[in-house]
Design an enzyme around this catalytic site. Structure first.
Site, PDB file in Angstrom:
ATOM      1  N   THR A 130       0.814  -1.213   0.000  1.00 38.58           N
ATOM      2  CA  THR A 130       0.000   0.000   0.000  1.00 38.58           C
ATOM      3  C   THR A 130       0.844   1.258   0.000  1.00 38.58           C
ATOM      4  OG1 THR A 130      -1.821  -1.131   1.119  1.00 38.58           O
ATOM      5  CG2 THR A 130      -1.791   1.256   1.281  1.00 38.58           C
ATOM      6  N   SER A 183       1.068  -7.163  -1.071  1.00 40.27           N
ATOM      7  CA  SER A 183       1.645  -8.303  -0.348  1.00 40.27           C
ATOM      8  C   SER A 183       0.715  -9.502  -0.247  1.00 40.27           C
ATOM      9  CB  SER A 183       2.119  -7.878   1.044  1.00 40.27           C
ATOM     10  OG  SER A 183       1.034  -7.622   1.916  1.00 40.27           O
ATOM     11  N   THR A 200       1.056  -4.598   4.225  1.00 42.85           N
ATOM     12  CA  THR A 200       0.716  -5.003   5.592  1.00 42.85           C
ATOM     13  C   THR A 200       0.052  -6.377   5.670  1.00 42.85           C
ATOM     14  OG1 THR A 200      -1.427  -3.854   5.483  1.00 42.85           O
ATOM     15  CG2 THR A 200       0.459  -2.610   6.337  1.00 42.85           C
ATOM     16  N   ASP A 201      -0.526  -6.861   4.559  1.00 43.89           N
ATOM     17  CA  ASP A 201      -1.267  -8.123   4.634  1.00 43.89           C
ATOM     18  C   ASP A 201      -0.393  -9.287   5.079  1.00 43.89           C
ATOM     19  OD1 ASP A 201      -3.608  -6.939   3.905  1.00 43.89           O
ATOM     20  OD2 ASP A 201      -3.750  -7.853   1.933  1.00 43.89           O
TER      21      ASP A 201
END
Length: 331
Positions: A12, A57, A90-91
């Site tokens: 992101t 990610s 962040t995933d």
């Protein structure tokens, strides 16, 4: 002058919405490392920007994780480098940060960061998070603490970090240890560290090692476990109830799977607390059948440890080493 290398992998923090006819396609990682860096280097710090990957990610593969680990190792082979920052979606940040933490035996800091809002959002959080991560990577007090995550003003250890909110500005927490420091306007305050036994870096075998997470639910039988094996799973992590209890229907298959060469690890779907063999018919029987309790490791990080060990060892040896790792000893 302190020298930091920033490795960009997408996420992101590098994403922007598509324009024109593709506007409905959603935000996609587009920005290069140099675009992210802009003028964020702290005073007295020289920052090199290097592109490693450029993707969101949720699309990261084990081979991509290994690529990131090798990119970090290559930069740390340069004696003039004082620290590393990795920008990451962040995933799956918690998986990649953990993989590097169990492979990273250098005292120089490796700091992960990212963003919850895209680069073209009017209130983008990426620049502040990246500035904080650069400050942590340049801080002498960050040495010897392993892989760190700097996000939303908090500093967390790579081992134990979890994404606990889908959209909040601070999506990360460590349910067991909490934050180990803060970074505010470039000032870094670190007060803690986590024990971090090492497993060593991944190699090509890691890319092809299949480890599936199978969830317990009321009435679950052994079908999910057997289907995972049919799909080629080398190891399975069970997301058990409570302190790690699978259903009796799942437990009955564990010994058979173990005999067939499948490592079985026992986790919990609960956000915090250790896996503990307390109840007969549940975790007690699962552990007796060969399942390895993951202790306080979350499911995602337990899966990474299982994959790394199973990529190198047959199931019995991988189980022994995983148990030693979870207990905090040599593996």
């Amino acid at each position: 002058m302190t020298r930091i290398v920033m490795l960009a992998t997408g996420g992101t923090i590098a994403s922007r919405a598509a324009a024109g006819a593709e506007a409905s396609a959603g935000a996609v990682a587009r920005d290069a490392a140099a675009d992210l860096l802009a003028d964020l280097a702290p005073a007295g710090v020289e920052v090199e920007a290097v592109d490693v990957l450029r993707r969101n990610s949720f699309a990261i593969t084990p081979a991509d994780q290994r690529t990131i680990a090798e990119a970090v190792r290559a930069q740390l082979d340069r004696p003039e480098v004082d620290g590393i920052v990795v920008t990451h979606g962040t995933d799956t940040l918690e998986e990649t940060a953990f993989l590097l933490d169990i492979a990273h035996d250098d005292p120089r800091p490796v700091v992960f960061t990212g963003a919850q809002r895209a680069a073209d959002h009017p209130d983008a959080d990426g620049p502040a998070n990246l500035a904080g991560a650069l400050a942590v990577a340049a801080a002498p007090t960050a040495r010897g603490r392993g892989v760190l995550v700097a996000f939303g003003g908090a500093v967390l250890a790579g081992r134990g970090v979890r994404k606990v909110h889908t959209l909040a500005p601070q999506p990360f927490a460590d349910p067991e240890a909490g934050p180990i420091g803060t970074v505010t306007s470039g000032t870094v305050d670190l007060w803690g560290r986590r024990d971090r036994p090492l497993l060593g870096p991944p190699d090509e075998r890691y890319d092809a090692t299949v480890v599936e997470i199978v969830s317990a639910f009321p009435g679950a039988g052994d079908g999910q476990l057997r289907s995972a094996v049919d799909r080629g799973a080398h190891a399975i992590v069970i997301a058990g109830f409570g302190a790690g209890n699978p259903t009796p229907g799942m437990t009955g298959a564990i010994a058979e799977l173990f005999e067939a060469g499948v490592l079985v690890a026992l986790g919990t779907r609960v956000a915090a607390g250790p896996v503990a063999a307390i109840y007969g018919g549940g975790a007690v029987d699962a552990v007796a059948a060969g399942a390895v309790p993951l202790g306080t490791l979350g499911l995602s990080q337990g899966r990474v440890a299982a994959a790394l060990l199973r990529s190198r060892h047959p199931a019995p040896e991988a189980a022994r080493r995983l148990a030693a790792f979870v207990a905090g000893g040599a593996s």
